[in-house]
Motif scaffolding. Structure first.
Motif, mmCIF file in Angstrom:
data_model
loop_
_atom_site.group_PDB
_atom_site.id
_atom_site.type_symbol
_atom_site.label_atom_id
_atom_site.label_comp_id
_atom_site.label_asym_id
_atom_site.label_seq_id
_atom_site.Cartn_x
_atom_site.Cartn_y
_atom_site.Cartn_z
ATOM 1 N N THR A 145 2.531 1.784 -3.277
ATOM 2 C CA THR A 145 1.706 2.094 -4.354
ATOM 3 C C THR A 145 1.407 3.704 -4.247
ATOM 4 O O THR A 145 1.415 4.409 -5.161
ATOM 5 N N ALA A 180 5.362 0.635 6.148
ATOM 6 C CA ALA A 180 4.171 1.485 5.256
ATOM 7 C C ALA A 180 4.950 2.591 4.718
ATOM 8 O O ALA A 180 4.742 2.984 3.719
ATOM 9 N N LEU A 221 0.736 -1.100 -0.101
ATOM 10 C CA LEU A 221 -0.024 -0.180 -0.119
ATOM 11 C C LEU A 221 0.686 1.329 0.047
ATOM 12 O O LEU A 221 0.669 1.982 -0.887
#
Length: 134
Positions: free
Chosen positions: A17, A67, A14
């Protein structure tokens, strides 16, 4: 080497992206001949932001670090575009200058980001509660 934490993989994907989308969005704002300069700026900014993430999160928040650090900053910065732009530069001097600026500038930006990230979370006299760590 630390063991692979498969539970972090979706967070890295995530973040990656979002990082790739941010990089491409910035590159779309400039003409094609300015892409090497924008790539340099992205890599320097990404190095500084990665330093902030590592400095601020340290080992306390592995999910956020995966992340934001591995994913978002890994996707935002780009070694492959930098390498191609360096060898495809109009002149060898420009290509070498791009390499030096990216490597030296990235190291300096990363160091400054690390210092800034640590300064954000270090409060004199405060002791972190280990139970609050992820």
């Amino acid at each position: 080497m630390s063991p692979i934490r498969w539970s972090l993989l979706p967070l890295v994907i995530l973040g990656g992206t979002l990082g790739v989308a941010a990089r491409e969005g910035l590159l779309l704002l400039v003409p094609a001949d300015a892409a090497p300069v924008m790539t340099l700026a992205i890599n320097l900014l990404g190095s500084a932001l990665l330093g902030v993430v590592v400095g601020a999160l340290d080992d306390r928040h592995p999910r956020w670090r995966a992340a934001l650090g591995t994913g978002a900053m890994g996707g935002f910065t780009t070694y492959s575009a930098f390498a191609v732009q360096a060898v495809a530069s109009a002149t060898p001097v420009l290509g070498v200058a791009l390499v030096i600026a990216t490597l030296a500038g990235g190291a300096v930006a990363g160091f400054l980001g690390l210092v800034a990230g640590r300064a954000l979370v270090d409060r004199p006299g405060e002791v972190e509660d280990p139970a609050g760590a992820e």
